[in-house]
Design a protein around this motif. Structure first.
Motif, short mmCIF file in Angstrom:
data_model
loop_
_atom_site.label_atom_id
_atom_site.label_comp_id
_atom_site.label_asym_id
_atom_site.label_seq_id
_atom_site.Cartn_x
_atom_site.Cartn_y
_atom_site.Cartn_z
N GLY A 410 0.82 -1.21 0.00
CA GLY A 410 0.00 0.00 0.00
C GLY A 410 0.85 1.26 0.00
N LEU A 411 1.93 1.26 0.77
CA LEU A 411 2.83 2.41 0.76
C LEU A 411 3.48 2.59 -0.61
CD1 LEU A 411 4.61 2.12 4.24
CD2 LEU A 411 3.17 4.01 3.44
N TRP A 412 3.90 1.49 -1.22
CA TRP A 412 4.52 1.58 -2.55
C TRP A 412 3.52 2.14 -3.55
CZ3 TRP A 412 4.02 -0.18 -7.53
CH2 TRP A 412 5.15 -0.07 -8.34
N ARG A 413 2.29 1.65 -3.54
CA ARG A 413 1.28 2.15 -4.47
C ARG A 413 0.99 3.62 -4.21
NH1 ARG A 413 -0.31 -0.08 -9.08
NH2 ARG A 413 -2.23 1.11 -8.82
N SER A 414 0.99 4.02 -2.94
CA SER A 414 0.69 5.41 -2.61
C SER A 414 1.79 6.35 -3.07
CB SER A 414 0.49 5.55 -1.09
OG SER A 414 -0.59 4.78 -0.63
N ILE A 415 3.04 5.94 -2.86
CA ILE A 415 4.17 6.83 -3.14
C ILE A 415 4.52 6.83 -4.63
CG2 ILE A 415 6.62 7.23 -2.70
CD1 ILE A 415 6.15 6.02 0.10
N PHE A 416 4.60 5.66 -5.23
CA PHE A 416 5.13 5.56 -6.59
C PHE A 416 4.06 5.45 -7.67
CE2 PHE A 416 8.49 3.86 -3.82
CZ PHE A 416 9.51 4.76 -4.12
N ARG A 417 2.82 5.20 -7.28
CA ARG A 417 1.74 5.14 -8.27
C ARG A 417 0.62 6.12 -7.95
NH1 ARG A 417 5.15 3.22 -10.68
NH2 ARG A 417 5.22 1.25 -11.83
N ALA A 418 0.81 6.92 -6.91
CA ALA A 418 -0.18 7.94 -6.54
C ALA A 418 -1.60 7.35 -6.47
CB ALA A 418 -0.14 9.12 -7.51
N ASP A 419 -1.71 6.16 -5.94
CA ASP A 419 -3.01 5.49 -5.84
C ASP A 419 -3.71 5.97 -4.57
OD1 ASP A 419 -5.17 3.73 -5.66
OD2 ASP A 419 -4.05 2.10 -6.61
N TRP A 420 -4.63 6.90 -4.74
CA TRP A 420 -5.29 7.52 -3.58
C TRP A 420 -6.09 6.51 -2.77
CZ3 TRP A 420 -10.48 7.25 -2.76
CH2 TRP A 420 -11.28 6.87 -3.85
N ARG A 421 -6.53 5.42 -3.39
CA ARG A 421 -7.35 4.44 -2.67
C ARG A 421 -6.53 3.77 -1.57
NH1 ARG A 421 -8.83 0.44 -7.18
NH2 ARG A 421 -6.56 0.61 -7.35
N TYR A 422 -5.32 3.36 -1.90
CA TYR A 422 -4.46 2.76 -0.87
C TYR A 422 -4.12 3.79 0.20
CZ TYR A 422 -3.57 -1.65 -3.33
OH TYR A 422 -3.70 -2.88 -3.91
N THR A 423 -3.86 5.02 -0.21
CA THR A 423 -3.53 6.05 0.77
C THR A 423 -4.67 6.25 1.75
OG1 THR A 423 -2.20 7.16 -0.92
CG2 THR A 423 -2.70 8.40 1.06
N ALA A 424 -5.90 6.32 1.23
CA ALA A 424 -7.05 6.52 2.11
C ALA A 424 -7.20 5.37 3.10
CB ALA A 424 -8.32 6.67 1.27
#
Length: 523
Positions: A410-424
């Motif tokens: 989830g951190l990788w997706r948030s930081i490197f793919r700007a995936d707001w869903r994982y960040t939320a």
């Protein structure tokens, strides 16, 4: 964490594509993928799974008891709920003052006692309903995050099959209510995010989104107000709900910055500060405070509730807060006294609590809790002379043991793919975990991790959606993904079925009891 939500491909050098993109592209970016069109099927799936989950939670709800009395920490909250029925909404408990949480969850428990009496069914009915509603909310939230009815259904199956949510739905305790209101607040924030983007998409389409460098005003936001109400209710269950007030307020602000940026607003941060910050502070922060204070209605109305007249009785000087009514000052001092009790509730090094755990063990459920245990003739029913009946709070390993890799992904997706869903989802999970690391000396237990479970399942559902792929990936890729997802879902269900006896207090042999205890730390 929230800053990750506003990352875009235009953060490097050169002109920002969001600023030079045609209005049609901006509108599409704001609106994102549409919801699937199978609304009726999704409703049927939601209701069927919720009904199944409700049946699972309600079966044999009155067992176990301790000779007709509550078990474990039910012994605190169930009698206090009964006192509320007798007193008109507040506890007395004068001889042994151990009222250490706000009143709302105990008032909800009291509703079940009023309906069914002072018995296991009565003091657990409200918790079972709350746990069933969590199933419904998770299905709908997962469907909205993934835009897939199938993945929403899978999330519902995972929720039904989680040992923590199952057992906490069958106990007259507080944490399942906290999890319910926090999850509802999260769902309302997702709806608010979509509503804001739809309004900005209209502004982009009509050509007035960038008339001001700060962007347009977004109007009244009912979903954000609903999130504030839910967060106030969460805090009225346990004060740890306040952590979610802060986390979700920041999440809402980050959503607003990202939306203004996607709409091509020249100064999205300043636009948020000028247009959104004060309404967010009111719509989430102040509303949560007002709802929290409202939960003390019976305490305010009483003349004899615990510490109701603390200021007058103790002669507390007015000081600079003399303009604050005595009732509010008494509530504040009562609250600080109780928080002081929690802070001083430490375990002696020479006499530790046998089931205490620290927050670094919670993500994988390494130290569960034994709520009830009996053996021998009292536990008869297993077909042998030596039987065991137990209820243990343990997260289904097929779910909880994936927490750490999921958090890393989830951190990788948030930081490197700007995936707001994982960040939320990470914001919701972190708000239930990280604050406890600041108070490691106090007693803590695994049931504090109950609000983590829905966010863990939402994160797993997002990951399963990536494994599943889409129809655009081709039939073979989609088929392989579907097989992996189906096998994993079946594994979770099988794992839950294996744990069933120690989640429900069924009579089992001693050998089966030992086989249920997978890790040394479970003993």
């Amino acid at each position: 964490m929230t800053a990750l939500l506003i990352r875009s491909p235009g953060d490097g050098t050169g002109p920002d594509p969001e600023r030079t993109r045609p209005s049609g592209d901006r509108e599409a970016t704001l609106l994102g993928r549409p919801m699937p069109g199978d609304r009726m099927r999704a409703l049927v799936v939601t209701l069927v799974l919720t009904a199944i989950g409700g049946f699972v939670r309600l079966q044999n709800l009155g067992f176990p008891t301790d000779g007709g009395t509550p078990v474990f920490d039910e012994k605190h909250y169930v009698p206090q709920a009964w006192q509320m029925l007798r007193n008109g909404g507040y506890e007395d408990n004068y001889g042994y003052e151990l009222i250490v949480h706000p009143p709302l969850a105990k008032q909800l428990i009291a509703i079940g006692e009023w309906m069914l009496g002072y018995n296991g069914w009565g003091w657990r009915l409200s918790a079972a309903i709350a746990g069933t509603l969590i199933i419904l909310l998770t299905i709908r939230i997962a469907r909205r995050l993934t835009r897939s009815t199938l993945l929403g259904a899978i999330a519902g199956i995972l929720v039904i099959s989680d040992g923590v949510l199952h057992l906490q739905s069958r106990m007259g305790m507080l944490d399942i209510f906290l999890a319910l209101f926090v999850l509802a607040a999260f769902g309302f924030l997702l709806l608010d995010r979509e509503q804001v983007r739809e309004r900005l998409a209209v502004a982009v389409r009509e050509g007035w989104a960038d008339e001001s460098p700060y962007g347009p005003r977004l109007g009244f936001r009912w979903w954000r107000l609903g999130a504030g109400v839910m967060l106030g209710l969460a805090t009225a269950v346990k004060w740890s709900g306040a952590y979610y007030v802060v986390a979700f307020a920041l999440l809402c602000i980050a959503f607003d910055v990202a939306a203004r940026r996607a709409a091509g607003v020249a100064r999205p941060w300043l636009g948020m500060l000028r247009r959104d910050l004060a309404p967010a502070a009111w719509g989430i922060g102040m509303i949560a405070v007002l709802v929290y204070l409202s939960s003390w209605w019976a305490w305010f109305a009483s003349e004899t509730a615990t510490d109701r007249h603390y200021v007058e009785i103790e002669g507390v000087p007015a000081g600079p807060l003399g303009f604050v009514p005595d009732a509010l000052r008494s509530l504040f001092l009562y609250t600080t006294n109780v928080l002081g009790f929690h802070e001083d509730l430490t375990t002696p090094t020479d006499d530790p609590h046998p089931w205490e755990s620290k927050p670094w063990t919670w993500p994988m459920g390494l130290r569960p809790m034994l709520y009830y245990y009996e053996s021998g003739s009292e536990a008869a029913g297993c077909g042998q002379a030596d039987c065991v009946r137990a209820t243990m709070l343990v997260g289904t390993p097929a779910l909880w043991w994936l927490a750490l890799p999921l958090l890393g992904w989830g951190l990788w997706r948030s930081i490197f793919r700007a995936d707001w869903r994982y960040t939320a989802v990470l914001v919701g999970y972190s708000a239930g975990l990280l604050p406890w690391f600041a108070m490691l000396d106090r007693q803590m237990y695994f049931f504090y991790a109950t609000p983590l479970a829905p966010f863990l399942i939402l994160g797993l559902t997002l990951a399963l959606g990536q494994i599943l792929g889409s129809a655009r990936n081709g039939f073979e890729r989609r088929g392989t993904g579907l097989l992996v997802v189906a096998l994993y879902t079946g594994l979770v269900v099988a794992n839950f079925v294996w744990l069933w006896p120690i989640l429900n207090g069924d009579s089992i042999t001693s050998d089966r009891w030992q086989a249920e205890l997978w890790l040394p730390s479970w003993r």
